[in-house]
Design a protein around this motif. Sequence first.
Motif, short mmCIF file in Angstrom:
data_model
loop_
_atom_site.label_atom_id
_atom_site.label_comp_id
_atom_site.label_asym_id
_atom_site.label_seq_id
_atom_site.Cartn_x
_atom_site.Cartn_y
_atom_site.Cartn_z
N PHE A 130 46.87 42.29 33.46
CA PHE A 130 46.02 41.51 32.54
C PHE A 130 44.99 40.78 33.39
N ASP A 131 44.17 41.53 34.12
CA ASP A 131 43.24 40.93 35.06
C ASP A 131 41.85 40.78 34.43
N ALA A 132 40.81 40.67 35.29
CA ALA A 132 39.47 40.35 34.79
C ALA A 132 38.79 41.52 34.07
N ARG A 133 39.47 42.68 34.02
CA ARG A 133 38.85 43.84 33.36
C ARG A 133 38.69 43.67 31.86
N ALA B 204 32.65 44.39 37.13
CA ALA B 204 32.13 43.01 37.08
C ALA B 204 31.58 42.73 35.69
N ASN B 205 31.45 41.46 35.36
CA ASN B 205 30.73 41.10 34.14
C ASN B 205 29.28 40.84 34.53
N VAL B 206 28.35 41.40 33.76
CA VAL B 206 26.93 41.20 34.07
C VAL B 206 26.22 40.62 32.85
N VAL C 289 25.46 38.36 37.75
CA VAL C 289 26.69 39.14 37.87
C VAL C 289 27.82 38.18 38.29
N GLY C 290 29.01 38.40 37.72
CA GLY C 290 30.17 37.57 38.08
C GLY C 290 30.90 38.18 39.27
N GLN C 291 32.19 37.82 39.38
CA GLN C 291 32.98 38.33 40.50
C GLN C 291 33.06 39.85 40.48
N ARG C 292 32.87 40.47 41.65
CA ARG C 292 32.94 41.94 41.72
C ARG C 292 34.30 42.36 42.29
#
Length: 414
Positions: free
Chosen positions: A59-62, A201-203, A281-284
């Motif tokens: 359940f990570d940042a994806r 990443a979230n962009v 862009v957020g954390q990659r």
Amino acid sequence: MTTAKHSTQVNAVDIAIVGGAMAGATLALGLAKLSVSLKRTLRIALIEAHVADHNHPGFDARSIAIAHGSIFELSRLGIWSKLKHLGTPIENIHVSDRGHFGMTELNAKPLGLDALGQVVELARVGKVLFDELAKSQVNVFCPAKVTSLQPQQNGHLLSLDDGSQLHCQLLVAADGAHSVVRQHLGQTTEQVDFEQTAIVANVITDAPHQHWAYERFTQTGPLALLPMQSVPSVASAQSRFSLVWAVSPAQADELKQADKTVFLDALQHAFGHRVGRFVDVGQRVSYPLTLSYMPRPIYHRCIFVGNAAQTLHPIAGQGFNLGLRDVVGLLEVIETALTQTQGEVDLGNIQLIHQYLASRQRDRDSTLRNIEFLVRGFSNQHWPLVAGRNLGLRLLSWLPPLKRPVAQTAMGWR
Ligand SMILES: Cc1cc2nc3c(=O)[nH]c(=O)nc-3n(C[C@H](O)[C@H](O)[C@H](O)COP(=O)(O)OP(=O)(O)OC[C@H]3O[C@@H](n4cnc5c(N)ncnc54)[C@H](O)[C@@H]3O)c2cc1C
């Protein structure tokens, strides 16, 4: 967080699920619902190594796209109603081949649908699923790791790292790509290494997403953008997308470490301006892309589901969608076994295991074949392949009836 009684005596259960991420948690909730609706007492244990926070591997940042067919199944399991508020509908999908003429669209409206699928953030989904598990009859062992297991004639004996032991009739391995259960049982997978790494990443773009998702095939691999819910820090004219960009492992290292402006320029160059300008862009994060699968995801009194049974390339966003079909397939054979017998049922019996295997074979094989075809076909620059795939995309645009079977596959309709 629910934690079952950790005792030195052996806890006897009917079904033990190892791994409580997307596949394991939905299976546990599905079994709890089945037990209530059939008025049959099922003793269910779920063992998960991590609590649902931002360090959780499942359940990570994806963000992932849940297909229309999977939303239907999650609704039947009583789970979608709890997750609905987290979903961003995908109303249209734009598919293109960078530098070539081929492009096509899939649209929900002509198919009589509100949405082709929904995008959810896994970290938020994990919290909701664990809250639901806490209210259910499922005995959750979390955080707890299975450290060893012993197959026995009538089940499996599991040892956990907190010193407790569990005996189950049926063991379900939902413990992901590096399944510890698989290793303990000496089972292997077939592997295809695509020599690609996904940058996730979230962009933010400076134009509204209007519920479009994008899949663009580039020379290095596919690039996907999924529309996301807005957050207060993002201006109303802007939008958030979840980016999955497959590149070579060397490029992935460069892109991960690149300065923000360099990264955004490279992304703009690869994707073009169809969603406006990329402004942040957020954390990659990176994920190596391989396809691994167990040709026979079963063993003595044991069934493998989700990523433990097969780990797919995210090109078509099918990983959890296929994993959920494993879960639904297993729930169906268990329901049949319970309804056909009134008294005690041995849920690890060999007929049930083989019924499960037979019920999943066709869907697994065809999904795996399609994904390998897509990855190889669209990452290749040999001109006959380039011409063929571009013609294919064009044909889909010109002949809308051809789109229905493609859309049906993409939406995970069984
Ligand atoms: C970049 C990317 C994008 C994706 N996009 C999509 C998409 O759009 N749509 C889609 O359907 N799918 C997508 N997927 C795939 C999807 O994310 C996975 O298929 C799904 O999340 C896998 O869930 P799982 O529960 O099977 O396995 P995992 O998430 O791997 O979970 C395994 C769990 O088992 C636990 N565990 C492991 N060992 C033990 C042990 N010994 N004891 C106890 N617990 C243990 C772990 O802590 C973990 O929680 C994507 C994947 C990637 C990498």
